[in-house]
Design a protein around this motif. Structure first.
Motif, PDB file in Angstrom:
ATOM      1  N   ALA A 262       0.795  -1.587  -0.264  1.00  0.00           N
ATOM      2  CA  ALA A 262      -0.220   0.145   0.383  1.00  0.00           C
ATOM      3  C   ALA A 262       1.272   1.215   0.225  1.00  0.00           C
ATOM      4  O   ALA A 262       0.650   2.284  -0.913  1.00  0.00           O
ATOM      5  CB  ALA A 262      -0.702  -0.155   1.267  1.00  0.00           C
ATOM      6  N   LEU A 263       2.259   0.931   0.330  1.00  0.00           N
ATOM      7  CA  LEU A 263       2.849   2.340   0.467  1.00  0.00           C
ATOM      8  C   LEU A 263       3.571   3.019  -0.779  1.00  0.00           C
ATOM      9  O   LEU A 263       4.534   3.861  -1.009  1.00  0.00           O
ATOM     10  CB  LEU A 263       4.042   2.352   1.448  1.00  0.00           C
ATOM     11  N   PHE A 264       3.726   2.060  -2.046  1.00  0.00           N
ATOM     12  CA  PHE A 264       4.367   1.696  -2.789  1.00  0.00           C
ATOM     13  C   PHE A 264       3.048   1.351  -3.848  1.00  0.00           C
ATOM     14  O   PHE A 264       3.421   0.672  -4.956  1.00  0.00           O
ATOM     15  CB  PHE A 264       5.848   1.434  -3.105  1.00  0.00           C
ATOM     16  N   GLY A 265       1.986   1.613  -3.766  1.00  0.00           N
ATOM     17  CA  GLY A 265       0.786   1.383  -4.998  1.00  0.00           C
ATOM     18  C   GLY A 265       0.832   0.025  -5.305  1.00  0.00           C
ATOM     19  O   GLY A 265       0.329  -0.189  -6.800  1.00  0.00           O
ATOM     20  N   ASN A 266       1.120  -0.961  -4.501  1.00  0.00           N
ATOM     21  CA  ASN A 266       1.193  -2.464  -5.396  1.00  0.00           C
ATOM     22  C   ASN A 266       0.587  -3.022  -6.279  1.00  0.00           C
ATOM     23  O   ASN A 266       1.115  -3.330  -6.427  1.00  0.00           O
ATOM     24  CB  ASN A 266      -0.407  -2.273  -5.284  1.00  0.00           C
ATOM     25  N   ASP A 267       3.055  -1.456  -6.808  1.00  0.00           N
ATOM     26  CA  ASP A 267       3.614  -2.310  -7.654  1.00  0.00           C
ATOM     27  C   ASP A 267       4.840  -2.982  -7.506  1.00  0.00           C
ATOM     28  O   ASP A 267       5.261  -2.628  -6.993  1.00  0.00           O
ATOM     29  CB  ASP A 267       3.845  -0.486  -8.651  1.00  0.00           C
ATOM     30  N   TRP A 268       4.448  -4.311  -7.925  1.00  0.00           N
ATOM     31  CA  TRP A 268       5.612  -5.075  -6.748  1.00  0.00           C
ATOM     32  C   TRP A 268       6.719  -5.072  -8.138  1.00  0.00           C
ATOM     33  O   TRP A 268       7.944  -5.712  -7.753  1.00  0.00           O
ATOM     34  CB  TRP A 268       5.205  -6.518  -7.412  1.00  0.00           C
ATOM     35  N   ARG A 269       6.441  -4.513  -9.705  1.00  0.00           N
ATOM     36  CA  ARG A 269       7.377  -4.667 -10.666  1.00  0.00           C
ATOM     37  C   ARG A 269       8.126  -3.309 -10.518  1.00  0.00           C
ATOM     38  O   ARG A 269       9.087  -3.336 -11.055  1.00  0.00           O
ATOM     39  CB  ARG A 269       6.682  -3.900 -11.828  1.00  0.00           C
ATOM     40  N   LEU A 270       8.111  -2.677  -9.434  1.00  0.00           N
ATOM     41  CA  LEU A 270       9.592  -1.783  -8.905  1.00  0.00           C
ATOM     42  C   LEU A 270      10.638  -2.469  -8.466  1.00  0.00           C
ATOM     43  O   LEU A 270      10.562  -3.599  -7.195  1.00  0.00           O
ATOM     44  CB  LEU A 270       8.883  -0.843  -8.061  1.00  0.00           C
ATOM     45  N   LEU A 271      11.192  -2.123  -9.075  1.00  0.00           N
ATOM     46  CA  LEU A 271      13.228  -2.576  -7.756  1.00  0.00           C
ATOM     47  C   LEU A 271      12.773  -2.036  -6.534  1.00  0.00           C
ATOM     48  O   LEU A 271      12.129  -1.623  -6.118  1.00  0.00           O
ATOM     49  CB  LEU A 271      14.218  -1.669  -9.185  1.00  0.00           C
TER      50      LEU A 271
END
Length: 291
Positions: A262-271
């Motif tokens: 929730a803290l990084f936009g639910n974007d697990w593609r981020l490094l």
């Protein structure tokens, strides 16, 4: 040509001077592990165990009153698909970090500097050696002794049911009947599950039982979250704040959970470094204002 360096060194020594030492290479910075303190706290802090004991003892004290109130129910209206009248009582518990302590798995990841992956998690689950969290065995046995069905809703894949049931029995919690464990992938007629949401499985429980209490370490153990953002999570639970400590019993989990993405936009593609940067940006450095 004869080198003048030895002569120069001798003159420096006579003058009381010494040559500057050879610079030593800088040690590489130790990479931060966001899970180190969290896992160390879970495994070593007495406070961790006391919170669990306190939670399950409080639940035992509320059990008799909840059982006596024929209208008492711990499911939200979205999950309650059948009136509670005449239904037998049950309590619903998540498994991981609610009944079973998986901190050794987290410790292995920290020690080997490895990220979570499904294969290593499944292998840990199949070991069936997780310990029970403090207080849960006494509570669930007490509930069963009072005729309350103990149901576990887990996001472990159903392929792990056998190992999970073995682990639950090994730690001593009551496991009775084929509906005692509803793992991820459980089919619920008339309900379409979305990802790992537990709503359909809670709806299945609602067709058969009056739920006295729910236990979990994630908001998703109590209700489905429409928007997994800090604001969305706060909004989802706000109508049920009076239930906390009476119908819903929330346990601590600083090592993982839906609060993190929730803290990084639910974007697990981020490094990983970008996810960490987003988490650092979420930190507040000013005092909270009184609300």
């Amino acid at each position: 040509m004869t080198s003048r360096l030895p002569a120069l060194a001798a003159l420096l020594l006579l003058a009381g001077c010494t040559a500057a030492p050879t610079p030593r290479p800088m040690a590489a910075a130790v990479p931060a592990d966001d899970n180190l303190n969290a896992t160390a706290w879970v495994q070593n802090a007495v406070e961790h165990d006391l919170i669990y004991l306190q939670t399950y003892r409080d639940a035992r004290e509320h059990l008799a009153a909840a059982l006596a109130d024929a209208q008492w129910d711990a499911l939200t209206p979205a999950d309650r698909t059948r009136p509670v009248r005449g239904l037998p009582p049950a309590v619903v518990l998540d498994v991981d970090e609610t009944v079973l302590d998986n901190s050794p798995y987290q410790a292995r990841l920290v020690r080997t500097h490895a990220p979570f992956d499904q294969a290593s998690w499944d292998a840990w689950c199949r070991e069936a050696r997780a310990r029970a969290v403090p207080g849960v065995v006494a509570f669930t046995r007490d509930a069963a002794a009072h005729g309350v069905k103990v149901i576990f809703i887990s996001n472990r894949d159903k392929a792990l049911d056998e190992a999970t049931l073995a682990n639950l029995r090994q730690v001593g919690v009551p496991v009775a009947g084929p509906d005692a464990l509803l793992g991820l992938g459980t089919t619920v007629p008339g309900c379409t599950a979305h990802g790992s949401d537990k709503g359909c499985r809670r709806q299945w429980v609602s067709r058969h039982y009056r739920v006295l209490m729910q236990f979990g370490d994630q908001l998703g153990d109590f209700l489905d979250i429409a928007q997994n953002t800090p604001a969305g999570r706060e909004s989802a639970v706000k109508p049920y704040l009076d239930w906390i400590g009476q119908r819903w019993f929330v346990l601590p989990n600083p090592t993982y959970g839906s609060w993190e993405p929730a803290l990084f936009g639910n974007d697990w593609r981020l490094l990983p470094e970008d996810r960490r940067k987003r988490k650092i940006e979420s930190l507040r450095v000013e005092l909270y204002r009184n609300q």
